[in-house]
Design a protein around this motif. Structure first.
Motif, short mmCIF file in Angstrom:
data_model
loop_
_atom_site.label_atom_id
_atom_site.label_comp_id
_atom_site.label_asym_id
_atom_site.label_seq_id
_atom_site.Cartn_x
_atom_site.Cartn_y
_atom_site.Cartn_z
N ARG A 243 0.78 -1.21 -0.01
CA ARG A 243 0.04 0.07 0.03
C ARG A 243 0.90 1.17 -0.01
O ARG A 243 0.27 2.39 0.04
N VAL A 244 2.18 1.15 0.07
CA VAL A 244 3.09 2.22 0.12
C VAL A 244 2.74 3.20 -1.29
O VAL A 244 2.65 4.32 -1.08
N PRO A 245 2.45 2.74 -2.44
CA PRO A 245 2.07 3.41 -3.46
C PRO A 245 0.67 4.55 -3.26
O PRO A 245 0.71 5.21 -4.00
N GLU A 246 -0.04 3.97 -2.33
CA GLU A 246 -1.02 4.57 -2.20
C GLU A 246 -1.12 5.83 -0.95
O GLU A 246 -1.72 6.76 -1.36
N MET A 247 0.26 5.83 -0.42
CA MET A 247 0.38 7.00 0.37
C MET A 247 0.58 8.18 -0.25
O MET A 247 1.88 8.25 -1.11
N SER A 248 0.00 9.33 0.08
CA SER A 248 0.33 10.56 -0.52
C SER A 248 1.33 11.25 0.39
O SER A 248 2.04 12.38 -0.12
N GLU A 249 1.51 10.76 1.88
CA GLU A 249 2.36 11.20 2.76
C GLU A 249 2.53 10.12 3.79
O GLU A 249 1.66 9.32 3.82
N ALA A 250 3.75 10.15 4.36
CA ALA A 250 4.03 9.55 5.62
C ALA A 250 4.60 10.24 6.61
O ALA A 250 5.22 11.21 6.43
N MET A 251 4.63 9.93 8.13
CA MET A 251 5.32 10.48 9.01
C MET A 251 5.38 9.66 10.11
O MET A 251 4.95 8.45 10.09
N VAL A 252 6.55 9.93 10.89
CA VAL A 252 6.56 9.36 12.33
C VAL A 252 6.25 10.21 13.29
O VAL A 252 6.47 11.43 13.31
N THR A 253 5.83 9.53 14.68
CA THR A 253 5.57 10.52 15.89
C THR A 253 6.33 9.90 16.99
O THR A 253 6.51 8.56 17.23
N GLY A 254 7.09 10.62 17.71
CA GLY A 254 8.07 10.26 18.82
C GLY A 254 8.19 11.06 19.90
O GLY A 254 7.92 12.41 19.42
N THR A 255 8.39 10.91 21.21
CA THR A 255 8.44 11.70 22.10
C THR A 255 9.59 12.82 21.78
O THR A 255 9.25 13.95 22.31
N GLY A 256 10.60 12.52 21.22
CA GLY A 256 12.00 13.29 21.27
C GLY A 256 11.60 14.76 20.22
O GLY A 256 12.08 15.57 20.42
N PHE A 257 10.80 14.29 19.09
CA PHE A 257 10.73 15.42 18.12
C PHE A 257 9.39 15.48 17.55
O PHE A 257 8.95 16.31 16.93
N GLY A 258 8.13 15.09 18.37
CA GLY A 258 6.76 15.22 18.02
C GLY A 258 6.29 14.36 16.80
O GLY A 258 6.07 13.24 16.78
N VAL A 259 6.43 15.17 15.72
CA VAL A 259 6.06 14.39 14.27
C VAL A 259 7.27 14.93 13.37
O VAL A 259 7.74 16.12 13.42
N ALA A 260 7.57 14.22 12.32
CA ALA A 260 8.56 14.23 11.27
C ALA A 260 8.02 13.47 10.21
O ALA A 260 7.48 12.55 10.09
N GLY A 261 8.35 14.32 8.86
CA GLY A 261 7.87 13.53 7.80
C GLY A 261 8.82 12.65 7.21
O GLY A 261 10.00 12.74 7.16
N VAL A 262 8.21 11.51 6.51
CA VAL A 262 8.83 10.65 5.86
C VAL A 262 9.23 11.00 4.38
O VAL A 262 8.08 11.19 3.78
N ARG A 263 10.43 10.76 3.95
CA ARG A 263 10.64 11.20 2.55
C ARG A 263 10.94 9.95 1.73
O ARG A 263 10.72 9.85 0.58
#
Length: 298
Positions: A243-263
């Motif tokens: 399903r990765v080709p369906e993703m228009s964006e992706a991101m990760v969330t974590g304590t240290g940084f909040g939210v960051a975008g996946v390239r």
């Protein structure tokens, strides 16, 4: 010269003097429930959520937690207040809280316990997260780890048994993976995406924020916050790699940084920074009163 302190079994002690017995279940058996919170501008963020999850996980794992919430909160505040004074300008802290059943009776010749409870801090490692904001996150799948809400140790529990992630992160650093890649696991061969060692995973499909099933991943506090801040529908569903080709964006969330975008995921480029991610990043900044990306890259 002032030195950092740790909290161990009811006392604040110099960090260098804090330690566990080699017979402690946390060391001898890896039986250790843990929480990792952080400060923004030296104030603990969502501490009540972290404390609630910690107590819940201790109960689920049969790790006695005899200290009250008020006592834990007071100890955390005192520890952060002291150790924050040792930070450079603009710095913040992680606060790690841990609990174990204590020394094991079959080692000591007596009964088990008493339980061990501790707190330590360390500076938010901005260098670790700088690439997330400067270049976007690169995820690579390196294997799988069973993830089942009915397992003896459910994925939602936060604990110190990190060998799987230790190995996954080292596999992600080996060629042909690019520098700075972060390991992404699935729940089985040909299975569905779960999470990474430092973050929960989310993506945008069809205009909605889509997360892996909640019973297959860590109950991340930062993921909770991100869902609260999202201005798009949020849903949980299986996310096979197909399903990765369906993703228009992706991101990760974590304590240290909040939210960051996946390239990129396994070499497949994704739009970065995407519009949903940028709105979420702005919402995080407004919530904590800090430019998080600026803290990481400044």
């Amino acid at each position: 010269m002032p030195t950092p302190l740790a909290f161990l079994d009811g006392r604040l002690v110099p960090f260098a003097d804090a330690g566990l017995s080699l017979h402690d279940a946390g060391f001898a058996a890896g039986a250790c429930v843990v929480d990792n919170a952080r400060t923004f501008r030296h104030q603990l963020f969502r501490w009540a959520d972290h404390l609630g999850r910690f107590r819940r996980d201790c109960e689920a794992c049969f790790v006695p937690l005899l200290t009250t919430d008020d006592e834990l909160t007071a100890a955390a505040a005192e520890l952060v207040a002291h150790n924050a004074k040792l930070l450079p300008a603009g710095g913040d802290l992680h606060l790690v809280t841990f609990a174990t059943p204590g020394p094991l009776g079959f080692y000591t010749g007596g009964g088990d316990g008493p339980p061990t409870l501790g707190m330590v801090t360390y500076p938010v490692p901005v260098g670790r997260y700088r690439r997330f904001f400067a270049e976007g996150v690169t995820l690579v799948t390196v294997g799988h780890q069973p993830a089942d809400g009915g397992a003896v140790l459910p994925p939602g529990v936060k604990h110190r048994s990190r060998m799987a992630w230790w190995r996954a992160d080292h596999l992600a650093r080996r060629p042909p993976h690019p520098p700075g890649a972060v390991a992404l696991l699935t729940d089985g061969p040909g299975g569905t995406i779960t999470e990474t060692s430092v973050a929960n995973f989310a993506c945008v499909i069809g205009g909605a924020l889509v997360l892996p099933p909640a019973d297959k991943v860590l109950d991340g506090i930062s993921l909770r916050v991100t869902c609260e801040l999202a201005d798009v529908p949020v849903r949980h569903e299986p996310l096979p790699l197909s399903r990765v080709p369906e993703m228009s964006e992706a991101m990760v969330t974590g304590t240290g940084f909040g939210v960051a975008g996946v390239r990129r995921i396994d070499g497949r480029e994704l739009p970065w920074p995407g519009p949903v991610y940028l709105r979420l990043q702005a919402a995080w900044n407004a919530l904590v009163g800090l430019d998080i990306a600026g803290q990481m890259t400044g």
